[in-house]
Design an enzyme around this catalytic site. Structure first.
Site, short mmCIF file in Angstrom:
data_model
loop_
_atom_site.label_atom_id
_atom_site.label_comp_id
_atom_site.label_asym_id
_atom_site.label_seq_id
_atom_site.Cartn_x
_atom_site.Cartn_y
_atom_site.Cartn_z
N ARG A 1 47.66 33.87 48.06
CA ARG A 1 47.88 32.66 48.87
C ARG A 1 49.33 32.42 49.24
NH1 ARG A 1 43.06 32.27 50.92
NH2 ARG A 1 41.47 32.19 49.30
N HIS B 1 34.28 25.70 54.28
CA HIS B 1 35.51 26.39 53.89
C HIS B 1 36.63 26.13 54.90
CE1 HIS B 1 38.32 29.45 52.54
NE2 HIS B 1 38.27 30.03 53.72
N GLN C 1 50.40 34.91 51.84
CA GLN C 1 49.76 34.54 53.10
C GLN C 1 50.49 33.39 53.80
OE1 GLN C 1 45.55 33.83 52.60
NE2 GLN C 1 45.23 33.18 54.72
N ARG D 1 46.53 20.88 57.28
CA ARG D 1 46.82 20.14 58.50
C ARG D 1 46.32 18.70 58.46
NH1 ARG D 1 45.19 25.01 60.25
NH2 ARG D 1 43.06 24.23 60.33
N GLU E 1 40.34 26.26 46.98
CA GLU E 1 39.55 25.05 47.20
C GLU E 1 39.15 24.39 45.88
OE1 GLU E 1 37.28 27.83 49.83
OE2 GLU E 1 36.53 25.92 50.64
N ASP F 1 36.97 39.09 48.72
CA ASP F 1 38.15 39.28 49.57
C ASP F 1 39.36 38.73 48.82
OD1 ASP F 1 39.86 39.66 51.73
OD2 ASP F 1 39.32 37.74 52.66
N THR G 1 34.70 33.21 53.49
CA THR G 1 34.45 32.51 52.24
C THR G 1 33.28 31.54 52.40
OG1 THR G 1 36.82 32.57 51.91
CG2 THR G 1 35.56 31.15 50.43
N GLU H 1 37.90 35.38 47.21
CA GLU H 1 37.07 34.67 48.18
C GLU H 1 35.65 35.23 48.06
OE1 GLU H 1 40.09 33.11 51.62
OE2 GLU H 1 39.00 34.93 52.09
N THR I 1 39.71 44.73 48.83
CA THR I 1 38.49 44.00 49.16
C THR I 1 37.38 44.73 48.41
OG1 THR I 1 39.36 43.56 51.38
CG2 THR I 1 37.00 43.18 51.03
N TYR J 1 51.76 34.55 57.62
CA TYR J 1 50.64 34.59 58.55
C TYR J 1 50.92 34.03 59.94
CZ TYR J 1 49.07 29.73 58.75
OH TYR J 1 48.96 28.39 59.02
N LYS K 1 46.14 40.11 52.32
CA LYS K 1 44.72 40.44 52.33
C LYS K 1 44.46 41.93 52.16
CE LYS K 1 42.72 36.44 53.40
NZ LYS K 1 41.58 35.87 52.66
N TYR L 1 35.37 33.91 59.25
CA TYR L 1 35.86 32.63 58.70
C TYR L 1 34.81 31.61 59.11
CZ TYR L 1 39.72 29.08 58.22
OH TYR L 1 40.54 28.05 57.86
N GLU M 1 32.39 36.22 49.42
CA GLU M 1 31.87 36.52 50.75
C GLU M 1 30.65 37.42 50.65
OE1 GLU M 1 34.57 37.33 53.90
OE2 GLU M 1 36.32 36.57 52.79
N ASP N 1 37.07 40.60 58.94
CA ASP N 1 36.77 39.46 58.09
C ASP N 1 36.64 38.21 58.96
OD1 ASP N 1 36.24 38.25 55.67
OD2 ASP N 1 38.33 37.76 55.29
CA CA Z 1 38.17 36.08 53.77
MG MG Z 2 40.50 41.60 51.60
#
Ligand code: CA
Ligand code: MG
Ligand code: CA
Ligand code: MG
Ligand code: NI
Lengths: 427, 427
Positions: free
Chosen positions: A239, A131, A242, A140, A370, A235, A356, A200, A259, A246, A255, A126, A202, A124
């Site tokens: 959250r 995104h 994660q 951040r 988002e 996907d 995403t 997500e 999928t 992570y 994750k 990014y 994708e 996967d």
């Molecule tokens: Ca993803």
């Molecule tokens: Mg997945």
């Protein structure tokens, strides 16, 4: 135009001719294509003599799935697709006897889609700048939104192939570890069902062609020819799980729960007429390192629509996001080349998620994270119904299509309903 | 004792009886075991009537590899192993005619090892507290060495199954992106061969048994029974590539270049006599969440020795690290249960890397990163030859064995030589 009847909004006109695998009503598994609302058994078409049985690509299409066919080259895929397409134009109608139509063409609702091939590895990426910027800003702050590496390489991580499933598969809300105190990770975690269940949007790229040897890489010049085609992909993402897990090695149980992909792989050739500049236009600040400079730097004008339908709250599905595959900063070819730069073997059947696909305004974001801006706003489903993240019972549907002049070429919809957690959590 | 002759230091005495797959000298691929220096073709033994051909486990062992056999249950694996073991004790010698010995037993050097099964997914954990503390100390300082989640769950990430290869496979030093200025990531990256090539000493656990359904998990009580057995594993690592790429989604091209394993899977039953407390003793601060409390919390007294041999610099391999599988904080059962907690399907043939096994002193670290403390000290290979990271031509060898009373049960050695980068970098 085709002798097969379908509407102007069908994703599967004669201009598409995707590849897939399905079980016929009698249970036999075959390779096929789809036109309009018919699933076509290509083995039956080959046996009837309408396709050249001795061609290696026809031999490969006699298998239960596309694994062997996908190992061939783009020339073979192209030859097969053109030969099949030629059978569905108006002029070819007379080749189709009533017997053959009965033997080879099935209403899509009467067949059982299969995974198109053995998915050796799923990765996967990014690669939507919008995104990555959105997520980075949330976690951040605006000034450090993009990590220093993001504009230099397509960031990606290895995913889980055992839970790549077809559209229509329901997905249980997962259990997992959630940080006990949002403000203080030193307080540890609790075991509970995910509270921040998300999707997500994708686009998945299936790798094809002969595998590169370990220790060698796929040069960018040949990388587009190693992409067999595309599917829509959801996907699913937990959250809160994660967030806790992570650091420092990336998302894991957040994750690998599921999928979802569409069953029909739309070829690069079918999408070529819709090739267009990416929304970034060009990669100039910075320019990628030479090994990553894609001479075909571009995307497809592939419209992506996501809707949520809830039996409980509202009758119609409500479109909550409209995005476009144009919003990819890194191309599938760049992803493939970068993936192999260290000598990683890329096999036919490997699946590469785009990441995403978010656009540049809050109606085009590709995740609830988002759209609800980390839960700080509500997303309207109509009739006063709102969401921040997904509720049990929500049916998520994502469609992807290119709009032609009076026709569409698309992947169809990837759907999946969120089910409650399983009754029996782990002891 | 066995009628087959081997030394007291053989890893493959009658007490072991591992499972594997190999191509015989005539090219036929079979399932087998190893005793002493003989690879045994189990299909030939079954055909000769020494094993019960109608048992489902015997039927499964007639395949080209262990994939079908590994989908069975621990009871089946145990029944098969005991039946095979009984053929190699002294009393059974007369059952082995000269013809059968010729047909079924081959010098290991005359056969070609095969991957034992289809590896659907490969996952790498990070479960040695000493290793995680060392790496954390180097990069974040002593006070923040362990991330807040580390003691609450076995941290892991999905790896790449397409580059899991057998011992003896040479590994090219990978190309990739390296941060241009170590002190300033905003300066971007350069394309170059990895300069900080490393190994990681790991023990790989192969998953076996019937897969759990998506959305369900493997309860900790049954998790040990879902481990088919163990191999030695070298998780080749490109430290400089990893440093630049791994934020925020984890290691990617730094890890997917190659992962090497031994060909013979040593069963859990063969290791049971060597079960011992972990070096942590117990998990009490904090106690894991209930779903992760392993009623068999323990490890195996499996000694791990890593050596480097360089044709250029020295004749003998120099042992540079002695560690032990006891130094795992999280057990394979806990790893498996946690992996599935979100509903992830765990299939027979999936491979779980333990994570680098480092002990509590600088002679027991499981990577050059730790042994050279990020390149700040030299590691002695003898005769004045030193290393900080791996040089081209270095042959890395890792052995793992349990010491019994006059015998050893082990995995043999996983070896691999570092080759220079391929001649032609990507264009
Ligand atoms: Ca993803
Ligand atoms: Mg997945
Ligand atoms: Ca590792
Ligand atoms: Mg590896
Ligand atoms: Ni279910």
């Amino acid at each position: 135009t085709s002798w097969v009847e379908y509407g102007a909004d069908s994703h599967f006109p004669v201009q598409n001719i995707p590849f897939g695998a399905f079980a016929r009503p009698d249970g036999v598994k075959v390779c096929g294509t789809r036109i309009g609302n018919s699933a076509v058994d290509l083995s039956a078409v080959i046996k009837a003599g309408l396709l050249p049985a001795s061609e290696p690509w026809a031999v490969a299409l006699m298998n239960e799935d596309l694994s062997a066919f996908m190992k061939m080259t783009r020339e073979s895929w192209r030859a097969a697709r053109y030969a099949i397409q030629a059978l569905f134009v108006k002029e070819a109608e007379s080749k189709w006897t009533a017997e053959l139509r009965t033997a080879a063409m099935f209403p899509v609702a009467s067949v059982t889609p299969q995974l198109p091939c053995t998915i050796g590895d799923y990765t996967d990426f990014y690669s939507s700048r919008e995104h990555a910027t959105n997520v980075g800003t949330m976690f951040r702050g605006k000034d450090n939104a993009l990590q220093p590496n993001w504009l230099h390489l397509p960031v990606g991580y290895h995913g889980r192939s055992s839970t790549v499933v077809l559209s229509g598969t329901d997905v249980h809300r997962p259990y997992g570890q959630l940080q006990a105190d949002a403000a203080d990770p030193s307080k540890g975690s609790v075991f509970a069902p995910c509270k921040l269940m998300d999707f997500e949007v994708e686009v998945g790229a299936f790798v094809g062609g002969p595998a590169n040897a370990m220790g060698t890489s796929v040069p960018i010049e040949g990388a587009w020819d190693r992409i067999f085609g595309f599917v829509m992909m959801n996907d699913w993402s937990a959250r809160d799980i994660q967030k806790w897990e992570y650091v420092p090695l990336g998302p894991f149980t957040a994750k690998n729960l599921a999928t979802s992909i569409t069953p029909w792989i739309v070829t690069v050739d079918a999408l070529e007429p819709f090739r267009c500049p990416t929304s970034a236009g060009a990669q100039i600040d910075p320019e990628p390192l030479p090994y990553l400079r894609d001479p075909q730097y571009s995307s497809f004008d592939l419209q992506l629509e996501t809707s949520i339908q809830s039996d409980v709250d509202c009758k119609e599905g409500a479109v909550i996001s409209r995005s476009n595959f144009r919003h990819m900063y890194w191309t599938p070819a760049q992803q493939l080349t970068h993936h192999s730069v260290s000598g990683c073997v890329m096999r036919a059947g490997d699946l590469l998620g785009s990441g995403t696909v978010s656009g540049d305004n809050d109606k085009s974001y590709g995740s609830m994270l988002e759209l609800s801006w980390k839960g700080s706003k509500t997303v309207e489903l109509g009739e006063g119904v709102t969401r921040k993240f997904l509720k049990d019972g929500d049916l998520v549907s994502m469609v992807g299509f290119c709009q032609g002049d009076g026709f569409r070429v698309g992947m169809g919809a990837v759907t999946g309903r969120v089910l409650p957690p399983t009754d029996l959590p782990p002891a």
